[in-house]
Design an enzyme around this catalytic site. Structure first.
Site, PDB file in Angstrom:
ATOM      1  N   SER A   1      14.846 -12.836  97.267  1.00 12.91           N
ATOM      2  CA  SER A   1      15.795 -12.565  98.194  1.00 12.91           C
ATOM      3  C   SER A   1      15.566 -13.375  99.385  1.00 12.91           C
ATOM      4  CB  SER A   1      15.554 -11.129  98.556  1.00 12.91           C
ATOM      5  OG  SER A   1      16.106 -10.856  99.799  1.00 12.91           O
TER       6      SER A   1
ATOM      7  N   TYR B   1      10.390  -3.736 101.007  1.00 14.59           N
ATOM      8  CA  TYR B   1      11.090  -4.532 100.167  1.00 14.59           C
ATOM      9  C   TYR B   1      10.511  -5.937 100.249  1.00 14.59           C
ATOM     10  CZ  TYR B   1      15.191  -6.851  98.225  1.00 14.59           C
ATOM     11  OH  TYR B   1      16.155  -7.678  97.419  1.00 14.59           O
TER      12      TYR B   1
HETATM   13  P1  NDP Z   1      22.150  -3.956  91.405  1.00 12.55           P
HETATM   14  O1  NDP Z   1      21.781  -2.573  91.907  1.00 12.55           O
HETATM   15  O2  NDP Z   1      23.623  -4.266  91.165  1.00 12.55           O
HETATM   16  O3  NDP Z   1      21.420  -4.344  90.214  1.00 12.55           O
HETATM   17  C1  NDP Z   1      19.931  -4.068  89.943  1.00 12.55           C
HETATM   18  C2  NDP Z   1      19.442  -4.110  88.552  1.00 12.55           C
HETATM   19  O4  NDP Z   1      18.291  -3.923  88.358  1.00 12.55           O
HETATM   20  C3  NDP Z   1      20.537  -3.005  87.625  1.00 12.55           C
HETATM   21  O5  NDP Z   1      21.040  -3.685  86.578  1.00 12.55           O
HETATM   22  C4  NDP Z   1      19.620  -1.929  87.450  1.00 12.55           C
HETATM   23  O6  NDP Z   1      19.714  -1.756  86.095  1.00 12.55           O
HETATM   24  C5  NDP Z   1      18.314  -2.956  87.440  1.00 12.55           C
HETATM   25  N1  NDP Z   1      17.152  -2.095  87.393  1.00 12.55           N
HETATM   26  C6  NDP Z   1      16.563  -1.321  88.335  1.00 12.55           C
HETATM   27  N2  NDP Z   1      15.380  -0.438  88.032  1.00 12.55           N
HETATM   28  C7  NDP Z   1      15.020  -0.867  86.615  1.00 12.55           C
HETATM   29  C8  NDP Z   1      14.122  -0.642  85.770  1.00 12.55           C
HETATM   30  N3  NDP Z   1      13.347   0.401  86.125  1.00 12.55           N
HETATM   31  N4  NDP Z   1      14.075  -1.370  84.637  1.00 12.55           N
HETATM   32  C9  NDP Z   1      15.278  -2.445  84.170  1.00 12.55           C
HETATM   33  N5  NDP Z   1      16.102  -2.487  85.223  1.00 12.55           N
HETATM   34  C10 NDP Z   1      16.080  -1.731  86.465  1.00 12.55           C
HETATM   35  O7  NDP Z   1      21.621  -4.933  92.516  1.00 12.55           O
HETATM   36  P2  NDP Z   1      21.501  -6.568  92.554  1.00 12.55           P
HETATM   37  O8  NDP Z   1      22.421  -7.197  91.294  1.00 12.55           O
HETATM   38  O9  NDP Z   1      21.886  -7.003  94.056  1.00 12.55           O
HETATM   39  O10 NDP Z   1      20.104  -6.721  92.303  1.00 12.55           O
HETATM   40  C11 NDP Z   1      19.473  -7.823  91.555  1.00 12.55           C
HETATM   41  C12 NDP Z   1      18.632  -8.361  92.089  1.00 12.55           C
HETATM   42  O11 NDP Z   1      18.898  -9.264  93.047  1.00 12.55           O
HETATM   43  C13 NDP Z   1      17.260  -7.881  92.733  1.00 12.55           C
HETATM   44  O12 NDP Z   1      15.910  -7.982  92.450  1.00 12.55           O
HETATM   45  C14 NDP Z   1      17.457  -7.654  94.160  1.00 12.55           C
HETATM   46  O13 NDP Z   1      16.347  -7.482  95.060  1.00 12.55           O
HETATM   47  C15 NDP Z   1      18.064  -9.220  94.292  1.00 12.55           C
HETATM   48  N6  NDP Z   1      18.946  -9.466  95.541  1.00 12.55           N
HETATM   49  C16 NDP Z   1      20.094  -8.971  95.895  1.00 12.55           C
HETATM   50  C17 NDP Z   1      20.615  -9.214  97.019  1.00 12.55           C
HETATM   51  C18 NDP Z   1      21.966  -8.833  97.276  1.00 12.55           C
HETATM   52  O14 NDP Z   1      22.364  -8.967  98.427  1.00 12.55           O
HETATM   53  N7  NDP Z   1      22.757  -7.924  96.188  1.00 12.55           N
HETATM   54  C19 NDP Z   1      20.116 -10.028  97.825  1.00 12.55           C
HETATM   55  C20 NDP Z   1      18.788 -10.441  97.660  1.00 12.55           C
HETATM   56  C21 NDP Z   1      18.073 -10.081  96.584  1.00 12.55           C
HETATM   57  P3  NDP Z   1      19.690   0.125  85.591  1.00 12.55           P
HETATM   58  O15 NDP Z   1      19.867   0.885  86.776  1.00 12.55           O
HETATM   59  O16 NDP Z   1      20.697   0.092  84.766  1.00 12.55           O
HETATM   60  O17 NDP Z   1      18.359  -0.034  84.966  1.00 12.55           O
END
Ligand code: NDP
Length: 247
Positions: A142, A155
């Site tokens: 991020s 975070y």
């Molecule tokens: P989403 O919430 O859309 O996606 C998060 C994903 O992580 C989901 O697929 C969720 O799947 C999965 N996840 C959460 N906990 C677990 C777990 N215990 N085991 C396996 N999978 C897990 O958010 P984003 O797509 O935005 O997030 C993806 C990455 O991008 C993250 O690391 C986030 O920090 C990073 N990011 C995002 C930004 C943004 O603005 N969107 C900016 C900067 C970084 P499920 O719940 O089905 O397990």
């Protein structure tokens, strides 16, 4: 795009947002994708959609907080597709809060998923890469891996940690294993849903979540890094919306 077609790419957190976009985009470029996350119904739908358009996709329930479960996911990809070429550590959550709200369970959750989940992914995929002396990690951090502000303390700490882990890993692995860090700015996804304080969620959306990047923009950055020749390791990419100037 060169160097993507036929590669086996395992993506954690592939059930929504950035992980889903990475899986869909790489599959459209000819990669064989293994999707992992907890919401199996989402994975099934995404894998079906990929297959409908001629791509190759498999999926398995994955909780990155459990090292055995992550190892099983890696073994599943190897059994189904023969190997793993790229491991994308993407799963993450962002329950922003002030420290003096004492949301201790949320701090633990972020450490468990955002840091330990990445380490579990490395432990699962590195033996596969070392056995063939080839492979690539893509760690999704991020802009919070280099910026910290009120409510993002824990975070950002988790993302600073993944940046440190990525650079240490890069130096420790063999000359033929690549380590890429992709640091997104504000991107369309379900991430704000992890903020438990309704007022803070509203504020975060109003202040930071305008002018969002489509998740495909991050997927294209990941594809660029994978597509480079094997002797070119794109170590870090920061991808913000052009209008995101404040962090
Ligand atoms: P989403 O919430 O859309 O996606 C998060 C994903 O992580 C989901 O697929 C969720 O799947 C999965 N996840 C959460 N906990 C677990 C777990 N215990 N085991 C396996 N999978 C897990 O958010 P984003 O797509 O935005 O997030 C993806 C990455 O991008 C993250 O690391 C986030 O920090 C990073 N990011 C995002 C930004 C943004 O603005 N969107 C900016 C900067 C970084 P499920 O719940 O089905 O397990």
């Amino acid at each position: 795009m060169e160097n993507i077609k036929g590669k086996v790419v395992a993506v954690t957190g592939a059930s929504s947002g950035i992980g889903e976009a990475i899986a869909r985009h790489l599959a459209s470029l000819g990669a064989k994708v293994a999707l992992g996350a907890r919401r199996i119904d989402h994975l099934e739908n995404i894998a079906e959609a990929i297959k409908t358009t001629g791509g190759e996709a498999i999926y398995k329930m994955l909780d990155v907080t459990d090292p055995n479960n992550v190892a099983d996911f890696a073994a599943f990809a190897v059994t189904q597709f023969g190997t793993i070429d790229v491991w994308v550590n993407n799963a993450g959550l962002m329950p922003l809060s002030m420290i003096n709200s004492y949301k201790i369970d949320e701090w633990h959750r972020m450490v468990d998923v955002n840091i330990k989940g990445v380490l579990h992914g490395i432990a699962a995929a590195l033996p596969v890469f070392e056995a063939k002396d080839n492979g690539q990690f893509v760690n999704i951090t991020s802009v919070g891996d280099r910026w910290v502000g009120p409510t993002s303390t824990v975070y950002s700490a988790t993302k600073f940690a993944v940046r440190a882990i990525s650079d240490g890993l890069r130096q420790e692995v063999s000359r033929n294993i690549r380590v890429t860090l992709v640091a997104p700015g504000a991107t369309e996804s379900e991430l704000p849903n992890t903020i438990s304080d309704p007022e803070l969620k509203k504020l975060a959306i109003e202040q930071f979540r305008t002018n969002l990047l489509p998740a495909e923009a991050i997927a294209k950055a990941v594809a660029f890094a994978i597509a480079q020749p094997n002797d070119v390791d794109v170590n870090e990419m920061v991808v913000r919306p052009t209008a995101q100037k404040n962090l």
